[in-house]
Design a protein around this motif. Structure first.
Motif, PDB file in Angstrom:
ATOM      1  N   MET A   1      62.162  34.300  52.081  1.00 41.41           N
ATOM      2  CA  MET A   1      61.996  35.261  51.026  1.00 41.41           C
ATOM      3  C   MET A   1      62.485  34.651  49.719  1.00 41.41           C
ATOM      4  O   MET A   1      63.462  33.927  49.704  1.00 41.41           O
ATOM      5  N   ASP A   2      61.798  34.956  48.667  1.00 37.78           N
ATOM      6  CA  ASP A   2      62.139  34.424  47.349  1.00 37.78           C
ATOM      7  C   ASP A   2      62.701  35.532  46.465  1.00 37.78           C
ATOM      8  O   ASP A   2      62.410  36.702  46.663  1.00 37.78           O
ATOM      9  N   ARG A   3      63.460  35.128  45.477  1.00 35.95           N
ATOM     10  CA  ARG A   3      63.916  36.095  44.481  1.00 35.95           C
ATOM     11  C   ARG A   3      62.743  36.468  43.579  1.00 35.95           C
ATOM     12  O   ARG A   3      61.847  35.659  43.347  1.00 35.95           O
ATOM     13  N   ILE A   4      62.787  37.670  43.073  1.00 36.64           N
ATOM     14  CA  ILE A   4      61.754  38.095  42.130  1.00 36.64           C
ATOM     15  C   ILE A   4      61.939  37.301  40.846  1.00 36.64           C
ATOM     16  O   ILE A   4      63.044  37.168  40.333  1.00 36.64           O
ATOM     17  N   ARG A   5      60.838  36.726  40.374  1.00 37.54           N
ATOM     18  CA  ARG A   5      60.843  35.908  39.163  1.00 37.54           C
ATOM     19  C   ARG A   5      59.971  36.583  38.109  1.00 37.54           C
ATOM     20  O   ARG A   5      59.220  37.511  38.411  1.00 37.54           O
ATOM     21  N   PRO A   6      60.034  36.095  36.889  1.00 38.40           N
ATOM     22  CA  PRO A   6      59.176  36.670  35.846  1.00 38.40           C
ATOM     23  C   PRO A   6      57.679  36.565  36.169  1.00 38.40           C
ATOM     24  O   PRO A   6      56.895  37.400  35.730  1.00 38.40           O
ATOM     25  N   ASP A   7      57.286  35.546  36.962  1.00 41.96           N
ATOM     26  CA  ASP A   7      55.870  35.387  37.283  1.00 41.96           C
ATOM     27  C   ASP A   7      55.457  36.118  38.568  1.00 41.96           C
ATOM     28  O   ASP A   7      54.324  35.994  39.014  1.00 41.96           O
ATOM     29  N   THR A   8      56.358  36.899  39.163  1.00 35.32           N
ATOM     30  CA  THR A   8      56.009  37.681  40.350  1.00 35.32           C
ATOM     31  C   THR A   8      55.025  38.774  39.946  1.00 35.32           C
ATOM     32  O   THR A   8      55.317  39.566  39.045  1.00 35.32           O
ATOM     33  N   PRO A   9      53.855  38.802  40.576  1.00 37.68           N
ATOM     34  CA  PRO A   9      52.868  39.823  40.207  1.00 37.68           C
ATOM     35  C   PRO A   9      53.397  41.233  40.448  1.00 37.68           C
ATOM     36  O   PRO A   9      54.066  41.497  41.452  1.00 37.68           O
ATOM     37  N   LYS A  10      53.103  42.113  39.531  1.00 42.14           N
ATOM     38  CA  LYS A  10      53.501  43.510  39.696  1.00 42.14           C
ATOM     39  C   LYS A  10      52.603  44.170  40.747  1.00 42.14           C
ATOM     40  O   LYS A  10      53.076  44.814  41.670  1.00 42.14           O
ATOM     41  N   LYS A  11      51.280  43.974  40.604  1.00 38.68           N
ATOM     42  CA  LYS A  11      50.312  44.542  41.539  1.00 38.68           C
ATOM     43  C   LYS A  11      50.205  43.598  42.738  1.00 38.68           C
ATOM     44  O   LYS A  11      49.856  42.436  42.593  1.00 38.68           O
ATOM     45  N   GLN A  12      50.526  44.124  43.921  1.00 39.16           N
ATOM     46  CA  GLN A  12      50.532  43.299  45.125  1.00 39.16           C
ATOM     47  C   GLN A  12      49.592  43.933  46.158  1.00 39.16           C
ATOM     48  O   GLN A  12      49.727  45.109  46.494  1.00 39.16           O
ATOM     49  N   HIS A  13      48.648  43.147  46.655  1.00 36.81           N
ATOM     50  CA  HIS A  13      47.611  43.639  47.565  1.00 36.81           C
ATOM     51  C   HIS A  13      48.055  43.594  49.016  1.00 36.81           C
ATOM     52  O   HIS A  13      48.515  42.570  49.492  1.00 36.81           O
ATOM     53  N   TYR A  14      47.895  44.717  49.716  1.00 35.40           N
ATOM     54  CA  TYR A  14      48.183  44.732  51.139  1.00 35.40           C
ATOM     55  C   TYR A  14      46.950  44.361  51.956  1.00 35.40           C
ATOM     56  O   TYR A  14      47.053  44.097  53.149  1.00 35.40           O
ATOM     57  N   VAL A  15      45.787  44.325  51.350  1.00 37.73           N
ATOM     58  CA  VAL A  15      44.598  43.693  51.911  1.00 37.73           C
ATOM     59  C   VAL A  15      44.225  42.610  50.911  1.00 37.73           C
ATOM     60  O   VAL A  15      43.914  42.905  49.759  1.00 37.73           O
ATOM     61  N   PRO A  16      44.275  41.340  51.322  1.00 31.89           N
ATOM     62  CA  PRO A  16      44.027  40.251  50.374  1.00 31.89           C
ATOM     63  C   PRO A  16      42.658  40.355  49.695  1.00 31.89           C
ATOM     64  O   PRO A  16      41.661  40.722  50.320  1.00 31.89           O
ATOM     65  N   ASN A  57      58.170  43.814  47.469  1.00 24.76           N
ATOM     66  CA  ASN A  57      59.490  43.612  46.878  1.00 24.76           C
ATOM     67  C   ASN A  57      60.547  44.366  47.677  1.00 24.76           C
ATOM     68  O   ASN A  57      60.314  45.491  48.126  1.00 24.76           O
ATOM     69  N   LEU A  58      61.700  43.728  47.859  1.00 28.33           N
ATOM     70  CA  LEU A  58      62.798  44.311  48.627  1.00 28.33           C
ATOM     71  C   LEU A  58      64.100  44.166  47.860  1.00 28.33           C
ATOM     72  O   LEU A  58      64.289  43.206  47.118  1.00 28.33           O
ATOM     73  N   ASN A  59      65.017  45.093  48.090  1.00 28.76           N
ATOM     74  CA  ASN A  59      66.347  45.014  47.510  1.00 28.76           C
ATOM     75  C   ASN A  59      67.315  44.778  48.661  1.00 28.76           C
ATOM     76  O   ASN A  59      67.539  45.670  49.478  1.00 28.76           O
ATOM     77  N   LEU A  60      67.869  43.561  48.758  1.00 26.42           N
ATOM     78  CA  LEU A  60      68.783  43.202  49.833  1.00 26.42           C
ATOM     79  C   LEU A  60      70.154  42.887  49.257  1.00 26.42           C
ATOM     80  O   LEU A  60      70.298  41.941  48.477  1.00 26.42           O
ATOM     81  N   ASP A  61      71.127  43.668  49.650  1.00 27.95           N
ATOM     82  CA  ASP A  61      72.499  43.478  49.174  1.00 27.95           C
ATOM     83  C   ASP A  61      72.590  43.405  47.650  1.00 27.95           C
ATOM     84  O   ASP A  61      73.292  42.561  47.093  1.00 27.95           O
ATOM     85  N   GLY A  62      71.810  44.243  46.978  1.00 26.72           N
ATOM     86  CA  GLY A  62      71.841  44.299  45.527  1.00 26.72           C
ATOM     87  C   GLY A  62      71.015  43.232  44.829  1.00 26.72           C
ATOM     88  O   GLY A  62      70.965  43.188  43.610  1.00 26.72           O
ATOM     89  N   GLU A  63      70.370  42.355  45.596  1.00 30.06           N
ATOM     90  CA  GLU A  63      69.516  41.319  45.003  1.00 30.06           C
ATOM     91  C   GLU A  63      68.050  41.642  45.286  1.00 30.06           C
ATOM     92  O   GLU A  63      67.702  42.076  46.380  1.00 30.06           O
TER      93      GLU A  63
END
Length: 88
Positions: A1-16, A57-63
């Motif tokens: 898992m990666d940290r959310i970055r400025p280039d992380t897309p806001k709209k995320q497709h659950y069907v590619p 996107n997930l919030n794990l231990d405040g991150e």
């Protein structure tokens, strides 16, 4: 898992999108969708279909973390394999 970055897309497709495009028509990649709660069908774009803001996107231990970047890499690999199979 990666940290959310400025280039992380806001709209995320659950069907590619690469899968949805195989069911589309016209150059603008339009598909038909069905809203079960309202019992109506409507035309929409692949870009706007089967997606939610921050779906992976997930919030794990405040991150804040996301699966989006890794899934995007996997989708790139899968799309080339599926595209090749569809051409045969």
């Amino acid at each position: 898992m990666d940290r959310i970055r400025p280039d992380t897309p806001k709209k995320q497709h659950y069907v590619p999108q690469f899968l949805l495009k195989n069911f589309s028509y016209r150059k603008k990649h339009k598909i038909f969708a069905f809203d079960k709660s309202r019992a109506i069908s409507f035309g929409t774009s692949v870009r706007d279909s089967a997606s939610e803001n921050g779906f992976y996107n997930l919030n794990l231990d405040g991150e804040k973390h996301t699966l989006e970047h890794r899934l995007s890499k996997l989708e790139s690999i899968c799309s080339s394999v599926i595209k090749k199979d569809l051409q045969e």
